[in-house]
Design a protein around this motif. Structure first.
Motif, mmCIF file in Angstrom:
data_model
loop_
_atom_site.group_PDB
_atom_site.id
_atom_site.type_symbol
_atom_site.label_atom_id
_atom_site.label_comp_id
_atom_site.label_asym_id
_atom_site.label_seq_id
_atom_site.Cartn_x
_atom_site.Cartn_y
_atom_site.Cartn_z
ATOM 1 N N GLY A 26 11.616 30.995 58.751
ATOM 2 C CA GLY A 26 10.337 31.662 58.537
ATOM 3 C C GLY A 26 9.392 31.591 59.723
ATOM 4 N N SER A 27 9.717 30.787 60.718
ATOM 5 C CA SER A 27 8.872 30.698 61.905
ATOM 6 C C SER A 27 9.074 31.935 62.774
ATOM 7 N N LEU A 28 8.146 32.156 63.675
ATOM 8 C CA LEU A 28 8.232 33.287 64.579
ATOM 9 C C LEU A 28 8.673 32.829 65.962
ATOM 10 N N LYS A 29 9.439 33.679 66.620
ATOM 11 C CA LYS A 29 9.917 33.392 67.971
ATOM 12 C C LYS A 29 9.618 34.611 68.827
ATOM 13 N N LEU A 30 9.164 34.372 70.049
ATOM 14 C CA LEU A 30 8.879 35.458 70.975
ATOM 15 C C LEU A 30 10.165 36.234 71.248
ATOM 16 N N ALA A 31 10.124 37.526 71.029
ATOM 17 C CA ALA A 31 11.314 38.363 71.197
ATOM 18 C C ALA A 31 11.601 38.611 72.679
ATOM 19 N N HIS A 32 12.862 38.791 72.983
ATOM 20 C CA HIS A 32 13.286 39.225 74.318
ATOM 21 C C HIS A 32 13.619 40.705 74.197
ATOM 22 N N ASN A 33 12.572 41.521 74.401
ATOM 23 C CA ASN A 33 12.729 42.961 74.254
ATOM 24 C C ASN A 33 11.855 43.685 75.268
ATOM 25 N N LYS A 34 11.877 44.995 75.216
ATOM 26 C CA LYS A 34 11.115 45.817 76.164
ATOM 27 C C LYS A 34 9.616 45.537 76.074
ATOM 28 N N THR A 35 9.129 45.326 74.876
ATOM 29 C CA THR A 35 7.702 45.063 74.676
ATOM 30 C C THR A 35 7.253 43.812 75.442
ATOM 31 N N ASN A 36 8.084 42.801 75.431
ATOM 32 C CA ASN A 36 7.735 41.518 76.053
ATOM 33 C C ASN A 36 8.285 41.362 77.463
ATOM 34 N N PHE A 37 8.873 42.416 78.018
ATOM 35 C CA PHE A 37 9.521 42.318 79.319
ATOM 36 C C PHE A 37 8.581 41.776 80.391
ATOM 37 N N VAL A 38 7.378 42.319 80.495
ATOM 38 C CA VAL A 38 6.446 41.903 81.542
ATOM 39 C C VAL A 38 6.076 40.427 81.380
ATOM 40 N N PHE A 39 5.894 39.991 80.152
ATOM 41 C CA PHE A 39 5.569 38.588 79.890
ATOM 42 C C PHE A 39 6.684 37.680 80.408
ATOM 43 N N HIS A 40 7.917 37.975 80.032
ATOM 44 C CA HIS A 40 9.057 37.151 80.460
ATOM 45 C C HIS A 40 9.274 37.248 81.972
ATOM 46 N N GLU A 41 9.064 38.431 82.522
ATOM 47 C CA GLU A 41 9.205 38.619 83.967
ATOM 48 C C GLU A 41 8.175 37.768 84.713
ATOM 49 N N TYR A 42 6.954 37.752 84.229
ATOM 50 C CA TYR A 42 5.881 36.959 84.840
ATOM 51 C C TYR A 42 6.269 35.479 84.861
ATOM 52 N N GLN A 43 6.751 34.971 83.747
ATOM 53 C CA GLN A 43 7.188 33.581 83.702
ATOM 54 C C GLN A 43 8.284 33.311 84.732
ATOM 55 N N GLU A 44 9.231 34.216 84.821
ATOM 56 C CA GLU A 44 10.341 34.038 85.763
ATOM 57 C C GLU A 44 9.863 34.060 87.213
#
Length: 108
Positions: A26-44
């Motif tokens: 029932g917990s939420l996890k940040l998705a690895h998808n197009k919507t979150n691409f910039v967020f994950h890219e920034y972290q990387e």
């Protein structure tokens, strides 16, 4: 380089609504998808900058070591702010009980 990265990605992430997926518990996890691409890219990008700093030789020079440490702290603070940005959106989404119109403005 860190300041340029921050400026670029803050502009790109401004008003971004991250998306999450529900886990089995029932917990939420940040998705690895197009919507979150910039967020994950920034972290990387920030993590790669940390690795580059590890490669900067100080040759025992305290000035170099202190400057490198200051930049590491700056990058870590940005990464912490990104984590908080995601946590805030996750909390808002949980509280909104699935409502899609949840946004968070933060400066990283």
């Amino acid at each position: 380089e860190v300041d340029k990265t921050r400026t670029d990605y803050n502009r790109r992430l401004h008003n971004t609504q991250l998306s999450f997926v529900a886990e089995k518990d029932g917990s939420l996890k940040l998705a690895h998808n197009k919507t979150n691409f910039v967020f994950h890219e920034y972290q990387e990008v920030l993590e790669r900058q940390l690795l580059k700093l590890d490669e900067v030789p100080s040759f025992g020079d305290e000035t170099v070591r202190h400057r490198r440490k200051a930049v590491v702290r700056k990058i870590q603070a940005i990464l912490d702010a990104l984590d908080q940005f995601a946590l805030d959106q996750e909390s808002e989404l949980s509280e909104a009980s699935g409502m899609a119109d949840v946004s968070s403005n933060s400066d990283f």
